[in-house]
Design a protein around this motif. Structure first.
Motif, mmCIF file in Angstrom:
data_model
loop_
_atom_site.group_PDB
_atom_site.id
_atom_site.type_symbol
_atom_site.label_atom_id
_atom_site.label_comp_id
_atom_site.label_asym_id
_atom_site.label_seq_id
_atom_site.Cartn_x
_atom_site.Cartn_y
_atom_site.Cartn_z
ATOM 1 N N HIS A 65 -13.190 -88.945 -22.293
ATOM 2 C CA HIS A 65 -12.349 -88.947 -23.491
ATOM 3 C C HIS A 65 -12.851 -89.902 -24.488
ATOM 4 O O HIS A 65 -12.859 -89.720 -25.913
ATOM 5 N N ASP A 66 -13.426 -91.063 -23.997
ATOM 6 C CA ASP A 66 -13.895 -92.235 -24.870
ATOM 7 C C ASP A 66 -15.212 -91.404 -25.661
ATOM 8 O O ASP A 66 -15.493 -92.150 -26.923
ATOM 9 N N LEU A 96 -13.377 -84.995 -24.631
ATOM 10 C CA LEU A 96 -11.780 -84.603 -24.305
ATOM 11 C C LEU A 96 -10.831 -85.508 -25.582
ATOM 12 O O LEU A 96 -11.407 -86.670 -25.893
ATOM 13 N N PRO A 97 -9.896 -84.939 -26.031
ATOM 14 C CA PRO A 97 -9.373 -83.629 -25.604
ATOM 15 C C PRO A 97 -10.344 -82.484 -26.281
ATOM 16 O O PRO A 97 -10.689 -82.824 -27.106
ATOM 17 N N ALA A 98 -10.346 -81.599 -25.355
ATOM 18 C CA ALA A 98 -11.345 -80.622 -25.757
ATOM 19 C C ALA A 98 -10.836 -79.679 -26.767
ATOM 20 O O ALA A 98 -9.851 -79.301 -27.158
ATOM 21 N N ALA A 99 -11.780 -79.647 -28.045
ATOM 22 C CA ALA A 99 -11.566 -78.856 -29.256
ATOM 23 C C ALA A 99 -11.564 -77.218 -28.973
ATOM 24 O O ALA A 99 -10.936 -76.643 -29.560
ATOM 25 N N THR A 100 -12.333 -76.865 -28.075
ATOM 26 C CA THR A 100 -12.681 -75.407 -27.951
ATOM 27 C C THR A 100 -12.503 -74.931 -26.282
ATOM 28 O O THR A 100 -12.836 -76.160 -25.483
ATOM 29 N N ASP A 126 -15.216 -73.712 -24.683
ATOM 30 C CA ASP A 126 -16.428 -74.273 -24.190
ATOM 31 C C ASP A 126 -16.546 -75.638 -24.062
ATOM 32 O O ASP A 126 -16.871 -76.155 -22.949
ATOM 33 N N HIS A 127 -15.770 -76.448 -24.867
ATOM 34 C CA HIS A 127 -15.846 -77.940 -24.606
ATOM 35 C C HIS A 127 -14.761 -78.315 -23.385
ATOM 36 O O HIS A 127 -15.319 -79.268 -22.571
ATOM 37 N N ARG A 128 -13.818 -77.494 -23.117
ATOM 38 C CA ARG A 128 -12.916 -77.551 -22.077
ATOM 39 C C ARG A 128 -13.792 -77.398 -20.825
ATOM 40 O O ARG A 128 -13.649 -78.080 -19.601
ATOM 41 N N ALA A 129 -14.365 -76.211 -20.869
ATOM 42 C CA ALA A 129 -15.292 -75.786 -19.716
ATOM 43 C C ALA A 129 -16.273 -76.824 -19.399
ATOM 44 O O ALA A 129 -16.397 -77.072 -18.268
ATOM 45 N N ALA A 130 -16.991 -77.522 -20.334
ATOM 46 C CA ALA A 130 -18.024 -78.583 -20.218
ATOM 47 C C ALA A 130 -17.362 -79.416 -19.330
ATOM 48 O O ALA A 130 -18.084 -80.078 -18.564
ATOM 49 N N ALA A 131 -16.280 -80.251 -19.882
ATOM 50 C CA ALA A 131 -15.592 -81.196 -19.224
ATOM 51 C C ALA A 131 -14.945 -80.829 -17.826
ATOM 52 O O ALA A 131 -15.331 -81.765 -16.799
ATOM 53 N N ALA A 178 -24.276 -81.401 -22.659
ATOM 54 C CA ALA A 178 -22.936 -81.479 -23.702
ATOM 55 C C ALA A 178 -22.741 -80.201 -24.055
ATOM 56 O O ALA A 178 -23.456 -79.203 -24.472
ATOM 57 N N PRO A 179 -21.187 -80.055 -24.340
ATOM 58 C CA PRO A 179 -20.954 -78.585 -25.092
ATOM 59 C C PRO A 179 -21.688 -78.566 -26.512
ATOM 60 O O PRO A 179 -21.908 -79.767 -27.043
ATOM 61 N N ALA A 180 -21.918 -77.355 -26.980
ATOM 62 C CA ALA A 180 -22.598 -77.275 -28.078
ATOM 63 C C ALA A 180 -21.660 -77.414 -29.400
ATOM 64 O O ALA A 180 -20.482 -77.345 -29.110
#
Length: 164
Positions: A56-57, A61-65, A67-72, A162-164
Motif C-alpha cells: 500500500h505504501d 495497493l489499492p490495485a488500479a488494474t 494485473d496490479h491486483r494479481a501482482a499484489a 512489479a506490475p507493468a
C-alpha cells in the motif's frame, strides 16, 4: 533453488546476471521493511498484513488494474509460503524483510533451520501438501537460499516483478 545468478547477501537486493543494475538498488533512502517474527504467534497472517501495508505504501495497493491486483496477490501468496515453510521446517521465522526498487520486489525470510527448501520433484499437483516452493518457483523471477555466515540458519529470498 536459484540457478540464474549468484546468491546475493541477506538484506541486499540481488544483482542482475550481468552485475548490479539501477533496478536492484535499495529503494530511495535505502528503505527495507523489517518485521521481527521471533516467537510471534500468527506469523503467517502478521507477515501478510505487514507486506500488504508495504505494498500500500509503495503504491501497489489499492490495485488500479486486474494485473496490479494479481501482482499484489502473488506477493502475498509468496510471503505466506516462505513464512509457512519457516514455521513448518525451521522452528519458525526470525525476520521478514521486504524491499522494492524499480521493477523488482524482494522478499527475505530469515530462520535458524538447517534444511534447504526445494520444490518437490516431481511435482504432484493432485496430492495435498508440498506445493509451497513449487508455487514460489512459478511466481518469482528468481529465488534462492543464503546460509548465515555464523553457521546457524539461512535466509530464503525471492524476487517478483512489479506490475507493468
Amino acid at each position: 533453488m536459484s540457478t540464474t545468478r549468484p546468491y546475493p547477501p541477506p538484506g541486499e537486493p540481488g544483482p542482475d546476471a550481468g552485475g548490479a543494475s539501477p533496478d536492484h538498488l535499495p529503494p530511495p533512502g535505502g528503505q527495507v521493511r523489517r518485521l521481527h517474527l521471533v516467537g510471534a504467534s500468527g506469523a503467517v497472517p502478521r507477515a501478510r498484513d505487514f507486506t500488504r501495508q508495504a505494498l500500500h505504501d509503495w503504491g501497489w495497493l489499492p490495485a488500479a488494474t486486474a494485473d496490479h491486483r494479481a501482482a499484489a496477490e502473488d506477493v502475498l501468496l509468496v510471503v505466506s509460503e516462505l513464512v509457512t515453510n519457516a514455521c513448518l521446517h525451521a522452528d519458525g521465522p526470525e525476520e521478514l524483510r521486504v524491499s522494492f526498487a524499480g521493477k523488482v520486489l524482494r522478499l527475505e525470510v530469515v530462520d535458524l533451520g538447517a534444511g534447504t527448501p526445494a520444490p518437490r520433484t516431481p511435482h504432484r499437483a493432485g496430492r495435498p501438501g508440498g506445493h509451497g516452493m513449487f508455487i514460489v518457483q512459478r511466481l518469482c523471477l528468481d529465488w534462492g537460499v543464503v546460509r548465515n555466515e555464523s553457521g546457524a540458519g539461512k535466509t530464503v529470498w525471492a524476487e517478483l516483478a512489479a506490475p507493468a
